[in-house]
Design a protein around this motif. Structure first.
Motif, PDB file in Angstrom:
ATOM      1  N   MET A  41       0.839  -1.199   0.000  1.00  0.00           N
ATOM      2  CA  MET A  41       0.000   0.000   0.000  1.00  0.00           C
ATOM      3  C   MET A  41       0.872   1.247   0.000  1.00  0.00           C
ATOM      4  SD  MET A  41      -2.994   1.594   0.312  1.00  0.00           S
ATOM      5  CE  MET A  41      -4.117   0.278   0.767  1.00  0.00           C
ATOM      6  N   ARG A  42       0.710   2.060  -1.028  1.00  0.00           N
ATOM      7  CA  ARG A  42       1.423   3.329  -1.065  1.00  0.00           C
ATOM      8  C   ARG A  42       0.700   4.343  -0.188  1.00  0.00           C
ATOM      9  NH1 ARG A  42       1.470   2.051  -6.807  1.00  0.00           N
ATOM     10  NH2 ARG A  42      -0.199   3.564  -7.130  1.00  0.00           N
ATOM     11  N   LEU A  43       1.453   5.354   0.239  1.00  0.00           N
ATOM     12  CA  LEU A  43       0.903   6.394   1.098  1.00  0.00           C
ATOM     13  C   LEU A  43       1.088   7.741   0.423  1.00  0.00           C
ATOM     14  CD1 LEU A  43      -0.425   6.553   3.927  1.00  0.00           C
ATOM     15  CD2 LEU A  43       1.824   7.188   4.826  1.00  0.00           C
ATOM     16  N   GLY A  44      -0.020   8.442   0.197  1.00  0.00           N
ATOM     17  CA  GLY A  44       0.025   9.764  -0.397  1.00  0.00           C
ATOM     18  C   GLY A  44      -0.279  10.828   0.636  1.00  0.00           C
ATOM     19  N   LEU A  45      -0.003  12.071   0.265  1.00  0.00           N
ATOM     20  CA  LEU A  45      -0.204  13.191   1.181  1.00  0.00           C
ATOM     21  C   LEU A  45      -0.850  14.343   0.419  1.00  0.00           C
ATOM     22  CD1 LEU A  45       0.186  14.365   4.004  1.00  0.00           C
ATOM     23  CD2 LEU A  45       2.521  15.015   3.351  1.00  0.00           C
ATOM     24  N   HIS A  46      -2.071  14.680   0.829  1.00  0.00           N
ATOM     25  CA  HIS A  46      -2.818  15.782   0.237  1.00  0.00           C
ATOM     26  C   HIS A  46      -2.712  16.948   1.218  1.00  0.00           C
ATOM     27  CE1 HIS A  46      -6.553  16.891  -2.334  1.00  0.00           C
ATOM     28  NE2 HIS A  46      -6.078  17.990  -1.775  1.00  0.00           N
ATOM     29  N   ALA A  47      -1.682  17.781   1.036  1.00  0.00           N
ATOM     30  CA  ALA A  47      -1.380  18.793   2.051  1.00  0.00           C
ATOM     31  C   ALA A  47      -0.957  20.128   1.472  1.00  0.00           C
ATOM     32  CB  ALA A  47      -0.272  18.279   2.986  1.00  0.00           C
ATOM     33  N   LEU A  48      -0.803  20.225   0.170  1.00  0.00           N
ATOM     34  CA  LEU A  48      -0.187  21.409  -0.421  1.00  0.00           C
ATOM     35  C   LEU A  48      -1.197  22.279  -1.154  1.00  0.00           C
ATOM     36  CD1 LEU A  48       3.100  19.873  -1.859  1.00  0.00           C
ATOM     37  CD2 LEU A  48       2.709  20.936   0.367  1.00  0.00           C
ATOM     38  N   GLY A  49      -0.929  23.580  -1.151  1.00  0.00           N
ATOM     39  CA  GLY A  49      -1.683  24.505  -1.977  1.00  0.00           C
ATOM     40  C   GLY A  49      -2.721  25.342  -1.271  1.00  0.00           C
ATOM     41  N   ILE A  50      -3.156  24.931  -0.072  1.00  0.00           N
ATOM     42  CA  ILE A  50      -4.231  25.625   0.622  1.00  0.00           C
ATOM     43  C   ILE A  50      -3.739  26.096   1.988  1.00  0.00           C
ATOM     44  CG2 ILE A  50      -6.592  25.473   1.494  1.00  0.00           C
ATOM     45  CD1 ILE A  50      -7.031  23.100  -0.373  1.00  0.00           C
ATOM     46  N   GLY A  51      -4.106  27.312   2.367  1.00  0.00           N
ATOM     47  CA  GLY A  51      -3.791  27.803   3.706  1.00  0.00           C
ATOM     48  C   GLY A  51      -2.316  27.762   3.998  1.00  0.00           C
ATOM     49  N   SER A  52      -1.951  27.083   5.090  1.00  0.00           N
ATOM     50  CA  SER A  52      -0.532  26.968   5.447  1.00  0.00           C
ATOM     51  C   SER A  52       0.258  26.221   4.383  1.00  0.00           C
ATOM     52  CB  SER A  52      -0.388  26.268   6.797  1.00  0.00           C
ATOM     53  OG  SER A  52      -0.980  24.980   6.772  1.00  0.00           O
ATOM     54  N   GLY A  53      -0.393  25.358   3.623  1.00  0.00           N
ATOM     55  CA  GLY A  53       0.272  24.623   2.553  1.00  0.00           C
ATOM     56  C   GLY A  53       0.497  25.439   1.297  1.00  0.00           C
ATOM     57  N   ALA A  54       0.142  26.732   1.352  1.00  0.00           N
ATOM     58  CA  ALA A  54       0.377  27.617   0.216  1.00  0.00           C
ATOM     59  C   ALA A  54       1.627  28.469   0.388  1.00  0.00           C
ATOM     60  CB  ALA A  54      -0.842  28.526   0.006  1.00  0.00           C
ATOM     61  N   ASP A  55       2.369  28.231   1.447  1.00  0.00           N
ATOM     62  CA  ASP A  55       3.606  28.968   1.709  1.00  0.00           C
ATOM     63  C   ASP A  55       4.783  28.280   1.011  1.00  0.00           C
ATOM     64  OD1 ASP A  55       6.165  29.128   3.716  1.00  0.00           O
ATOM     65  OD2 ASP A  55       5.059  31.015   3.691  1.00  0.00           O
ATOM     66  N   ARG A  56       5.607  29.057   0.331  1.00  0.00           N
ATOM     67  CA  ARG A  56       6.714  28.473  -0.445  1.00  0.00           C
ATOM     68  C   ARG A  56       7.643  27.637   0.423  1.00  0.00           C
ATOM     69  NH1 ARG A  56      10.838  29.529  -4.348  1.00  0.00           N
ATOM     70  NH2 ARG A  56      12.188  27.711  -4.175  1.00  0.00           N
ATOM     71  N   ALA A  57       8.026  28.156   1.584  1.00  0.00           N
ATOM     72  CA  ALA A  57       8.964  27.422   2.441  1.00  0.00           C
ATOM     73  C   ALA A  57       8.340  26.143   2.986  1.00  0.00           C
ATOM     74  CB  ALA A  57       9.447  28.315   3.578  1.00  0.00           C
ATOM     75  N   VAL A  58       7.036  26.173   3.276  1.00  0.00           N
ATOM     76  CA  VAL A  58       6.346  24.969   3.741  1.00  0.00           C
ATOM     77  C   VAL A  58       6.292  23.931   2.624  1.00  0.00           C
ATOM     78  CG1 VAL A  58       4.128  24.038   4.536  1.00  0.00           C
ATOM     79  CG2 VAL A  58       5.004  26.172   5.499  1.00  0.00           C
ATOM     80  N   ILE A  59       5.996  24.375   1.402  1.00  0.00           N
ATOM     81  CA  ILE A  59       5.977  23.454   0.259  1.00  0.00           C
ATOM     82  C   ILE A  59       7.337  22.781   0.105  1.00  0.00           C
ATOM     83  CG2 ILE A  59       5.829  23.321  -2.255  1.00  0.00           C
ATOM     84  CD1 ILE A  59       3.694  25.517  -2.113  1.00  0.00           C
ATOM     85  N   ASP A  60       8.410  23.555   0.170  1.00  0.00           N
ATOM     86  CA  ASP A  60       9.754  22.993   0.032  1.00  0.00           C
ATOM     87  C   ASP A  60      10.021  21.936   1.103  1.00  0.00           C
ATOM     88  OD1 ASP A  60      10.267  24.596  -2.130  1.00  0.00           O
ATOM     89  OD2 ASP A  60      11.550  26.015  -1.055  1.00  0.00           O
ATOM     90  N   ALA A  61       9.687  22.274   2.353  1.00  0.00           N
ATOM     91  CA  ALA A  61       9.984  21.366   3.461  1.00  0.00           C
ATOM     92  C   ALA A  61       9.142  20.098   3.386  1.00  0.00           C
ATOM     93  CB  ALA A  61       9.759  22.081   4.798  1.00  0.00           C
ATOM     94  N   VAL A  62       7.837  20.240   3.092  1.00  0.00           N
ATOM     95  CA  VAL A  62       6.962  19.069   3.002  1.00  0.00           C
ATOM     96  C   VAL A  62       7.390  18.176   1.840  1.00  0.00           C
ATOM     97  CG1 VAL A  62       4.613  18.305   2.489  1.00  0.00           C
ATOM     98  CG2 VAL A  62       4.985  20.153   4.128  1.00  0.00           C
ATOM     99  N   ALA A  63       7.643  18.783   0.689  1.00  0.00           N
ATOM    100  CA  ALA A  63       7.988  17.983  -0.491  1.00  0.00           C
ATOM    101  C   ALA A  63       9.306  17.247  -0.309  1.00  0.00           C
ATOM    102  CB  ALA A  63       8.045  18.875  -1.721  1.00  0.00           C
ATOM    103  N   SER A  64      10.315  17.923   0.175  1.00  0.00           N
ATOM    104  CA  SER A  64      11.622  17.276   0.305  1.00  0.00           C
ATOM    105  C   SER A  64      11.601  16.190   1.372  1.00  0.00           C
ATOM    106  CB  SER A  64      12.697  18.316   0.619  1.00  0.00           C
ATOM    107  OG  SER A  64      12.422  19.006   1.828  1.00  0.00           O
ATOM    108  N   THR A  65      10.889  16.434   2.473  1.00  0.00           N
ATOM    109  CA  THR A  65      10.838  15.441   3.544  1.00  0.00           C
ATOM    110  C   THR A  65       9.995  14.242   3.145  1.00  0.00           C
ATOM    111  OG1 THR A  65      11.024  17.237   5.162  1.00  0.00           O
ATOM    112  CG2 THR A  65      10.364  15.081   5.990  1.00  0.00           C
ATOM    113  N   ALA A  66       8.834  14.485   2.542  1.00  0.00           N
ATOM    114  CA  ALA A  66       7.992  13.373   2.088  1.00  0.00           C
ATOM    115  C   ALA A  66       8.713  12.536   1.043  1.00  0.00           C
ATOM    116  CB  ALA A  66       6.677  13.913   1.526  1.00  0.00           C
ATOM    117  N   ASP A  67       9.493  13.188   0.195  1.00  0.00           N
ATOM    118  CA  ASP A  67      10.286  12.488  -0.815  1.00  0.00           C
ATOM    119  C   ASP A  67      11.299  11.567  -0.144  1.00  0.00           C
ATOM    120  OD1 ASP A  67      11.061  12.138  -3.616  1.00  0.00           O
ATOM    121  OD2 ASP A  67      12.867  13.249  -3.106  1.00  0.00           O
ATOM    122  N   ALA A  68      12.001  12.095   0.848  1.00  0.00           N
ATOM    123  CA  ALA A  68      13.047  11.320   1.514  1.00  0.00           C
ATOM    124  C   ALA A  68      12.487  10.162   2.332  1.00  0.00           C
ATOM    125  CB  ALA A  68      13.873  12.241   2.414  1.00  0.00           C
TER     126      ALA A  68
END
Length: 290
Positions: free
Chosen positions: A1-28
């Protein structure tokens, strides 16, 4: 079972630095996909019922920041190297399909073939009115737009004649990375949405479903629809987001044939806390419960 994350683009997830941190960490940490949804406009008092809540009201405040998903996912792709990116969902009938085909292929190329295009027919009359797009027959428009985009991705010199879109002998480049295709996954939990999945989709994104029982019911209908069309249901990518998911749901979802469980969560507003937040989700969901 793969695990996805629907967290980007809205509210706090619309901040550039938050996007960078979430994407890089989820990737790793091994998450499979980052999802981002869309509304071009919001209204304070909608004339339409939101189909994914009991009270018919969307939980996102009308005044919240809501990024264009293609742009948000472009930044997420730039901050990562492996994880998939997916619109969840893009409201396809609200857009020019030739432009969307170009945007999607560009994002797929720049991300190294990581894009899944999740699309929906839309539910808000207010939004369609603001964009001067007819609300009626939006499902037929969506199907035709998808067929036109697949033609543009596939053919060097593309022609298409339809009710809603036509073009003759045009070139739209670049082409998608994976055999000139981008998977088109359809959102929606209704019988009509499932019929669209079986008829022409590459997969299904079931959103805000009320537990495993609701997933089982939808997949049962989807199996019947695919059988009626002589289509192999196993060819479809199935991703679901539950209202109140638990790690104990994973085994049952796997048995039903679900490929990906998508966690719908809001990241912390402070970018310095985002990596730890993603790590906490990984600790909870990627450790087999006893």
């Amino acid at each position: 079972m793969r695990l996805g994350l629907h967290a980007l683009g809205i509210g706090s997830g619309a901040d550039r630095a938050v996007i960078d941190a979430v994407a890089s960490t989820a990737d790793a940490l091994g998450f499979a996909t980052l999802w981002a949804g869309e509304h071009v406009v919001m209204v304070d008092q909608s004339a339409s019922r939101y189909p994914y809540s009991d009270d018919g009201v969307i939980a996102v405040p009308a005044e919240a920041d809501w990024l264009d998903p293609m742009i948000a996912l472009g930044f997420a792709a730039a901050a990562s190297s492996r994880i998939g990116i997916a619109t969840g969902v893009l409201l396809l009938p609200e857009h020019n399909p030739v432009v969307v085909a170009k945007q999607a292929a560009s994002l797929d190329r720049l991300s190294g073939g990581r894009l899944t295009l999740g699309v929906g027919v839309g539910w808000s009359r207010d939004e369609f009115a603001a964009l001067a797009v007819p609300f009626e027959r939006r499902a037929a428009r969506t199907a035709e737009y998808a067929a036109a985009m697949r033609t543009l991705w596939r053919d060097d010199i593309a022609s298409f004649t339809g009710e809603f879109v036509s073009f003759d002998s045009i070139r739209v480049n670049p082409k998608p990375v994976r055999s000139r295709r981008i998977p088109i996954v359809l959102g929606g939990n209704s019988d009509a949405a499932l019929r669209r999945v079986a008829a022409w989709g590459d997969g299904w994104y079931g959103f805000n479903l009320d537990g495993v029982a609701a997933v089982r019911e939808c997949i049962g209908k989807l199996n019947e629809l695919c059988d009626g069309l002589n289509r192999d249901r196993s060819e479809l990518r199935l991703a679901v987001a539950l209202r109140s998911p638990s790690p104990e749901d994973v085994d049952e979802l796997t048995a039903l044939g679900v490929d990906e469980l998508v966690l719908v969560e809001s990241p912390p507003a402070h970018p310095g806390q985002a990596a730890d937040w993603v790590s906490g989700l990984a600790d909870r969901w990627m450790t087999k419960p006893h």
